[in-house]
Design an enzyme around this catalytic site. Structure first.
Site, PDB file in Angstrom:
ATOM      1  N   GLY A 225       0.509  -5.766   0.120  1.00 48.37           N
ATOM      2  CA  GLY A 225      -0.545  -5.942  -0.883  1.00 48.37           C
ATOM      3  C   GLY A 225      -0.034  -6.602  -2.151  1.00 48.37           C
TER       4      GLY A 225
ATOM      5  N   ALA B 205       0.832  -1.206   0.000  1.00 48.05           N
ATOM      6  CA  ALA B 205       0.000   0.000   0.000  1.00 48.05           C
ATOM      7  C   ALA B 205       0.866   1.257   0.000  1.00 48.05           C
ATOM      8  CB  ALA B 205      -0.900   0.002   1.216  1.00 48.05           C
TER       9      ALA B 205
ATOM     10  N   GLU C 223       2.861  -5.956   7.167  1.00 48.44           N
ATOM     11  CA  GLU C 223       1.864  -5.002   7.686  1.00 48.44           C
ATOM     12  C   GLU C 223       1.930  -4.846   9.194  1.00 48.44           C
ATOM     13  OE1 GLU C 223       1.371  -7.118   5.291  1.00 48.44           O
ATOM     14  OE2 GLU C 223       0.119  -6.231   3.726  1.00 48.44           O
TER      15      GLU C 223
ATOM     16  N   GLU D 237      -0.063 -10.186  -1.452  1.00 49.97           N
ATOM     17  CA  GLU D 237      -1.466 -10.626  -1.390  1.00 49.97           C
ATOM     18  C   GLU D 237      -2.028 -10.814  -2.794  1.00 49.97           C
ATOM     19  OE1 GLU D 237      -2.599  -7.347   1.461  1.00 49.97           O
ATOM     20  OE2 GLU D 237      -3.880  -8.956   2.174  1.00 49.97           O
TER      21      GLU D 237
END
Ligand code: NAD
Length: 708
Positions: free
Chosen positions: A111, A65, A136, A114
């Protein structure tokens, strides 16, 4: 599209390439999520597309992110929407009816990883630059785009929790071993392997979307292995975080609840936990200070404008002791030639030997090669000859903390330097303005306060004397940037910034002993509040002589304005009555034996405990408040101009807890009005050191926070 390109090959395979505009790395933001969904819509609607490859045009796959975006204030609803938008897009990817292969280059983190997990297969080379992970947790968050759910379904809860709670990265080899993806046979590129796999017409279905996949997890805690794992992890997390970091328990909950649910429901649960974290204080504080503001400071955002950059081909260091040798190591590693001067050859050589020891460790840990280590060492010239300083752009003085000794070396060195050279002192207590008077060019004089051990501590407190020029600040900052360290700007004043805040902590903790609070309670309460070391243990580390010496110096300088610091009486008794000076001497508030250290058992008889004392929470709060209040005073007095510097200095210099975002973020989080109220109550209870100034009260009345 600005961040994504799609190409179609004749064989029916589409390549979706991540190529973020205006950034060297691919980042996730709401704008990106919309673009990504649109790109998928286009590919899924196209019957000619039989399979999809997702890859990156950058050196890395994706960094996760965009932390600048994440650092703004979110409501829970906004945070939930953001998480859902990305999570839904990834879900659509894996359920769209077309096989998707991730071709990973460099790092796929957060992310980015992910996204890779949402693809049906992952291909990558065994290049050392390949790195995967879900960091994170390090910013007080959890992966909010399916990471907690896909990873546990791929690896099982135990291995997934290890990665999710540790926030660490893994290499390509580890990822292959865990079954996360594959490295193709020699001679085949990951892209070719992905194309070959897609050409074989694979079924576009994730393991968790196959029928019957859920059943074995439905038992939750009734399953013995789950019961053992989650009760153990809950205890471990509590012991590690002292309930100060909500991300860790949220990760446990998201994994535990998610494992018992249908996948789509599990994703919703994850998004809710994510939203709570992102809209909460802790993640906001960590992201703002530890990432956004730290990067800003490292990019030298506060450097005075319009001054030509200085380079540091050659520098000088005076004093080859613990600090001098550490600075020499950092400078030589950064590529500078270093003239390392001490009183005699042996002392100068000892400094260089210290650097050799540090480099040996790097070589042992494979962090550098023998050749590189030798080249670094070669750049250091240990000597007693001041003429060797000629041609150096900057000199750092790190001799004994004695103004006469310092005055002497400053004068001798200044005679060898050009008019442009910067002279920096690493003094921890002596006023820079006074030291500068020994130089013929006080405007080129500045304080560079490094922290010990220099090779590990990133912070440098830059102390601006009365006559320090803007050019000198700019050039000294260039030097801090050259060493890849973190600069904060502080005006010259007694104790500068970090030492003042640090001393307030030490003195408060020691004073509590005098109030009849048991030593073990003080130490534990400090650690529960997030301090890395209790105040008594840390006083032992720096030695009890140091705060006493600082108080005596203040008394001599301030005359009738001097106020004896709290805890002073305890320290002088410890030194003169019990001959306990601290760790270096084997005896302080703790005793030190071969089996480790323990609180000195006689403390309780010399400083007897009261039968009534505050709770651990109150003690912890008082220890954080006293430091935050000192930081507030530094802003009020103009010692610190930028509140971001106060936060950075407290976290990276003296271990103020990360979850707070630093001393002034802590005040903002408590709420400035409540902070003042608490200080007033403490002033009544324990003394005027908690007095909130009119300036602070006015800010509170106006509701003016430090970070806006
Ligand atoms: P140290 O005693 O390890 O080293 C000082 C060195 O200076 C010794 O090698 C000594 O031989 C040399 N020296 C003394 N007089 C000299 C002279 N006239 N000419 C040349 N060399 C001379 O001390 P240190 O811990 O490295 O501290 C050095 C400075 O850094 C002090 O000002 C100290 O306050 C400051 N400082 C120390 C720390 C820390 O944690 N130790 C942290 C920040 C700043």
């Amino acid at each position: 599209m600005t961040h994504i390109k799609t190409d179609r090959t004749s064989g029916g395979i589409a390549v979706l390439t991540l190529d973020h505009a205006n950034s060297s790395t691919n980042l996730i933001s709401p704008e990106w999520a919309v673009e990504f969904s649109d790109a998928l819509d286009g590919l899924f609607a196209d019957d000619a597309v039989k399979g999809i490859v997702i890859t990156s045009a950058k050196d890395g796959f994706m960094a996760g992110a965009d932390l600048d975006f994440m650092s703004r204030a979110f409501t829970t609803k906004e945070a939930l929407e953001f998480s859902r938008s990305v999570s839904n897009a990834f879900r659509r990817l894996e359920t769209g009816g077309k096989p998707v292969a991730a071709v990973l280059v460099g790092a796929a983190l957060g992310g980015g990883f992910e996204l890779a997990l949402a693809c049906h297969r992952r291909f990558f080379s065994d290049d050392p630059a390949v790195q995967f992970g879900l960091p994170e947790v390090n910013v007080g968050l959890l992966p909010g785009a399916g990471g907690t759910q896909r990873l546990q379904r791929l690896l099982g809860a135990e291995k997934a929790l290890d990665l999710l709670l540790g926030g660490r990265s893994m290499t390509a080899a580890e990822a292959v071993e865990l079954g996360i993806g594959e490295t193709p046979a020699p001679g085949v590129t990951p892209l070719e392997a992905a194309f070959a796999w897609l050409a074989s017409g694979p079924e576009p279905l994730q393991p968790w979307d196959r029928k019957g996949n859920m059943a074995r997890h439905k038992l939750g805690l009734l399953d013995h292995s789950n019961a053992a794992l989650f009760s153990m992890m809950t205890a471990k997390v509590a012991a590690r975080t002292h309930h100060n970091y909500p991300a860790q328990p949220a990760i446990l909950s998201a994994v535990f609840e998610g494992m018992q649910l249908h996948f789509d429901k599990a994703l919703e649960v994850e998004s809710k936990y994510f939203a709570r974290l992102l809209s909460g204080d802790v993640a906001q504080n960590i992201v703002r200070t530890v990432f956004v503001n730290r990067r800003r400071a490292q990019n030298l955002a506060a450097r005075p404008k319009g001054v030509a950059k200085m380079s540091f081909g050659k520098i000088g260091i005076l004093g080859a002791g613990m600090m001098g040798a550490g600075i020499a190591y950092s400078a030589a590693r950064a590529g500078s030639k270093v003239v390392l001067i001490d009183r005699n050859e042996d002392a100068a050589n000892a400094g260089k030997e210290h650097v050799r020891g540090l480099l040996d460790k790097l070589v042992q840990r494979d962090r550098t090669s023998n050749e590189e280590a030798a080249a670094i060492l070669d750049r250091i010239l240990p000597t007693t000859d001041y003429t060797s300083l000629q041609g150096a752009n900057l000199v750092v003085e790190a001799v004994f903390e004695d103004s006469a000794v310092k005055a002497d070396v400053i004068k001798v060195a200044a005679a060898q330097l050009s008019a442009e050279a910067v002279f920096a002192s690493n003094t921890s207590t002596l006023p820079i303005t006074g030291l500068a008077e020994n130089s013929t060019r006080p405007e080129r004089f500045i304080g560079l306060h490094f922290f010990s051990p220099v090779e590990r501590m990133p912070l440098v407190e830059m102390i601006i004397g009365k006559r320090t020029s803007q050019e000198t600040i700019a050039h000294a900052m260039d030097f801090v940037g050259h060493l890849r360290k973190l600069p904060i700007l502080v005006k010259d004043s007694r104790g500068f910034y970090t030492s003042r805040v640090f001393l307030s902590y030490v003195n408060e903790g020691v004073a509590m002993l005098d109030e009849g609070i048991p030593a073990a309670l003080i130490e534990n309460a400090a650690r529960f509040a997030g301090m890395p070391t209790g105040p008594l243990a840390v006083t032992d580390e720096v030695s009890l002589d140091l705060p006493v010496m600082i108080a005596q110096q203040a008394k001599a300088d301030l005359g009738e304005n001097y106020r004896e610091p709290c805890g002073y009486g305890v320290m002088t008794r410890m030194i003169s009555e019990f001959d306990r000076h601290g760790r270096k001497y084997g005896a302080g508030f703790y005793e030190y034996g071969s089996g480790g250290k323990r609180l000195w058992p006689e403390l309780a008889s010399h400083f007897p405990s009261d039968s009534r004392y505050p709770s651990s929470q109150e003690i912890g709060e008082r220890l954080l408040h006293v430091q935050a209040l000192e930081a507030v005073r530094c802003v009020e007095e103009g010692v610190i101009e930028d509140p971001r510097d106060a936060d950075l200095g407290s976290i990276f210099g003296i271990g103020f807890p990360t979850y707070t975002g630093g001393t002034l973020s802590y005040v903002d989080t408590v709420g400035i009005g409540k902070f003042v109220e608490r200080c007033e109550a403490l002033e009544k209870a324990v003394g005027e050191r908690f007095k909130a100034s009119d300036w602070l009260k006015q800010r509170a009345a106006e509701g003016l926070s430090f970070h806006g």
